[in-house]
Design a protein around this motif. Structure first.
Motif, PDB file in Angstrom:
ATOM      1  N   GLN A   1     -12.947  -8.872  14.179  1.00  0.00           N
ATOM      2  CA  GLN A   1     -11.815  -8.077  13.723  1.00  0.00           C
ATOM      3  C   GLN A   1     -11.488  -6.928  14.667  1.00  0.00           C
ATOM      4  N   GLY A   2     -12.523  -6.234  15.140  1.00  0.00           N
ATOM      5  CA  GLY A   2     -12.311  -5.070  15.986  1.00  0.00           C
ATOM      6  C   GLY A   2     -11.807  -3.878  15.200  1.00  0.00           C
ATOM      7  N   ALA A   3     -11.667  -2.752  15.874  1.00  0.00           N
ATOM      8  CA  ALA A   3     -11.163  -1.524  15.263  1.00  0.00           C
ATOM      9  C   ALA A   3      -9.866  -1.120  15.946  1.00  0.00           C
ATOM     10  N   SER A   4      -9.075  -0.322  15.247  1.00  0.00           N
ATOM     11  CA  SER A   4      -7.781   0.082  15.783  1.00  0.00           C
ATOM     12  C   SER A   4      -7.456   1.510  15.364  1.00  0.00           C
TER      13      SER A   4
ATOM     14  N   LEU B   1       0.847  -1.194   0.000  1.00  0.00           N
ATOM     15  CA  LEU B   1       0.000   0.000   0.000  1.00  0.00           C
ATOM     16  C   LEU B   1       0.882   1.243   0.000  1.00  0.00           C
ATOM     17  N   PRO B   2       0.811   2.064  -1.033  1.00  0.00           N
ATOM     18  CA  PRO B   2       1.656   3.267  -1.089  1.00  0.00           C
ATOM     19  C   PRO B   2       1.137   4.403  -0.216  1.00  0.00           C
ATOM     20  N   ILE B   3      -0.146   4.346   0.179  1.00  0.00           N
ATOM     21  CA  ILE B   3      -0.733   5.328   1.088  1.00  0.00           C
ATOM     22  C   ILE B   3      -1.546   4.585   2.141  1.00  0.00           C
ATOM     23  N   ASP B   4      -1.948   5.302   3.188  1.00  0.00           N
ATOM     24  CA  ASP B   4      -2.755   4.686   4.243  1.00  0.00           C
ATOM     25  C   ASP B   4      -4.208   4.571   3.808  1.00  0.00           C
ATOM     26  N   VAL B   5      -4.872   3.504   4.277  1.00  0.00           N
ATOM     27  CA  VAL B   5      -6.284   3.274   3.970  1.00  0.00           C
ATOM     28  C   VAL B   5      -7.044   3.031   5.283  1.00  0.00           C
ATOM     29  N   ALA B   6      -8.009   3.876   5.568  1.00  0.00           N
ATOM     30  CA  ALA B   6      -8.878   3.734   6.743  1.00  0.00           C
ATOM     31  C   ALA B   6     -10.181   3.078   6.292  1.00  0.00           C
TER      32      ALA B   6
ATOM     33  N   ALA C   1     -10.929   1.344  10.930  1.00  0.00           N
ATOM     34  CA  ALA C   1     -10.977   2.587  11.706  1.00  0.00           C
ATOM     35  C   ALA C   1     -12.234   2.704  12.545  1.00  0.00           C
ATOM     36  N   GLY C   2     -13.288   2.014  12.139  1.00  0.00           N
ATOM     37  CA  GLY C   2     -14.565   2.117  12.832  1.00  0.00           C
ATOM     38  C   GLY C   2     -15.640   1.481  11.993  1.00  0.00           C
ATOM     39  N   VAL C   3     -16.872   1.955  12.130  1.00  0.00           N
ATOM     40  CA  VAL C   3     -17.995   1.369  11.406  1.00  0.00           C
ATOM     41  C   VAL C   3     -18.832   2.457  10.742  1.00  0.00           C
ATOM     42  N   LYS C   4     -19.541   2.046   9.703  1.00  0.00           N
ATOM     43  CA  LYS C   4     -20.382   2.972   8.931  1.00  0.00           C
ATOM     44  C   LYS C   4     -21.840   2.547   9.023  1.00  0.00           C
ATOM     45  N   LEU C   5     -22.719   3.525   9.125  1.00  0.00           N
ATOM     46  CA  LEU C   5     -24.158   3.312   8.993  1.00  0.00           C
ATOM     47  C   LEU C   5     -24.701   4.306   7.976  1.00  0.00           C
ATOM     48  N   SER C   6     -25.770   3.931   7.300  1.00  0.00           N
ATOM     49  CA  SER C   6     -26.447   4.831   6.357  1.00  0.00           C
ATOM     50  C   SER C   6     -27.890   4.983   6.807  1.00  0.00           C
TER      51      SER C   6
END
Length: 366
Positions: free
Chosen positions: A225-228, A205-210, A238-243
């Motif tokens: 998996q958990g978040a970090s 990965l050439p850049i960071d991916v959240a 990084a966390g979780v998404k809701l719509s």
């Protein structure tokens, strides 16, 4: 260091986007209208799809679909979405999908509608709409929200590793070319999440991916998996998404007041709709994020969706510690002054999407 008169800027941190989808858009037929592209009519759209398929037959074969990204009904000469029948003129044998510029609507041809089970009889979809042709009483090809996302999750989770690499690399190259050193995968399924983590382990990965997995779909995966807060090889959950709703330009955003011009088939009281209809289900999902101390980012375009989110956060905050959280309201397009004050009290950060105003400011929701 002498930069010979040029400016040096720090690396940009992506506030919210969808890295894998951006890569797919780079490889798909470009259906963007002006000022970004050339597709300003349905005729131009059909011609562009045909030309893409002729130039990229192997990519279409790998995908199993003809795919176009970025059309905008409000900027087409006809001021409407294309139909399945019109897409059939490009191909009636290969499934076709075109994605709206907003990412919240799309159109499939007849073959694709049959493959995903929307023909001959369109099922009810919670949190989405399969638009119906008034004459035939069958799906006309236009799909909203979860009616679009549900089949896409299964279709694109089945692509092979080589094609995943091609799509991901195209996305990474695009972000890097625009100066980003941190990109966001703003709504990931398990397959996409695991792809980025595996690629990071290989130090490729050439850049960071959240990464933000969809909490509604991937709760069990998140428990495993958990978040970090720490990147491993350039990636992290990084966390979780809701719509909570859709888009104002697609008129699927959930508003507290009716749309000035409701979409076809709706009366003057139409206010859009929630992506998660059950109030208790929405509240439970927010509570799950808080209980597990996962950062929560929530898509809320309409002010009624923002109201629902703030109620759920207030409830969760009474049960779980609030200090140090960085809950983000994604888009926050129509938030009211009183909502901004509540957001400040609850430490909710708005992530405004100013491009929506640039492209669709004249499509005022009310």
């Amino acid at each position: 260091m002498n930069l010979q008169g040029q400016a040096l800027l720090p690396g940009f941190i992506d506030a919210h986007s969808h890295l894998f989808n951006a890569g797919l858009a780079q490889l798909s037929a470009d259906l963007l209208p002006g000022p970004d592209g050339q597709v300003n009519s349905i005729e131009a759209l059909l011609s562009t799809l045909t030309q893409w398929h002729q130039r990229q037959p192997m990519l279409a074969k790998k995908l199993g679909w003809i795919v176009g990204m970025g059309y905008d009904d409000s900027q087409l000469a006809q001021r409407r979405h294309p139909t399945a029948t019109e897409l059939d003129t490009v191909s009636s044998e290969i499934p076709i999908l075109i994605m709206h510029q907003s990412g919240h609507l799309g159109v499939m041809n007849t073959k694709a509608l049959e493959m995903v089970g929307y023909l001959p009889q369109a099922p009810h979809i919670d949190g989405g709409v399969i638009r119906i042709d008034e004459l035939s009483n069958q799906a006309n090809g236009v799909l909203e929200e979860m009616a679009l996302f549900q089949p896409l999750f299964s279709v694109f989770s089945a692509i092979d590793k080589q094609l995943q690499d091609e799509i991901a690399s195209a996305g990474l190259a695009l972000y890097m070319a625009n100066g980003y050193t941190t990109a966001q995968e703003g709504r990931a399924d398990k397959s996409t999440s695991m792809y980025w983590l595996a690629r990071a382990q290989k130090q490729s990965l050439p850049i960071d991916v959240a990464i933000y997995p969809d909490l509604e779909q991937e709760y069990d995966f998140m428990l495993e998996q958990g978040a970090s807060k720490d990147y491993q090889g350039g990636a992290r959950i990084a966390g979780v998404k809701l719509s909570f709703d859709g888009s104002p330009q697609g008129k699927t955003a959930w508003l507290s007041k009716p749309y000035l011009h409701p979409p076809a088939g709706h009366n003057s009281e139409y206010r859009g709709y929630p992506a998660i209809a059950d109030d208790k289900a929405r509240s439970k999902l927010v509570a799950q994020a808080y209980a597990n101390n996962w950062q929560l980012i929530v898509h809320t375009n309409g002010d009624a969706a923002a109201d629902a989110l703030l109620r759920d956060i207030e409830s969760a905050a009474t049960r779980f510690e609030q200090a140090g959280r960085r809950t983000v309201m994604i888009h926050a397009q129509t938030v009211r002054e009183n909502q901004l004050k509540r957001m400040k009290q609850l430490a909710v950060i708005p992530s405004f999407f100013s491009m929506h105003t640039f492209y669709w400011g004249r499509l005022a929701p009310r």
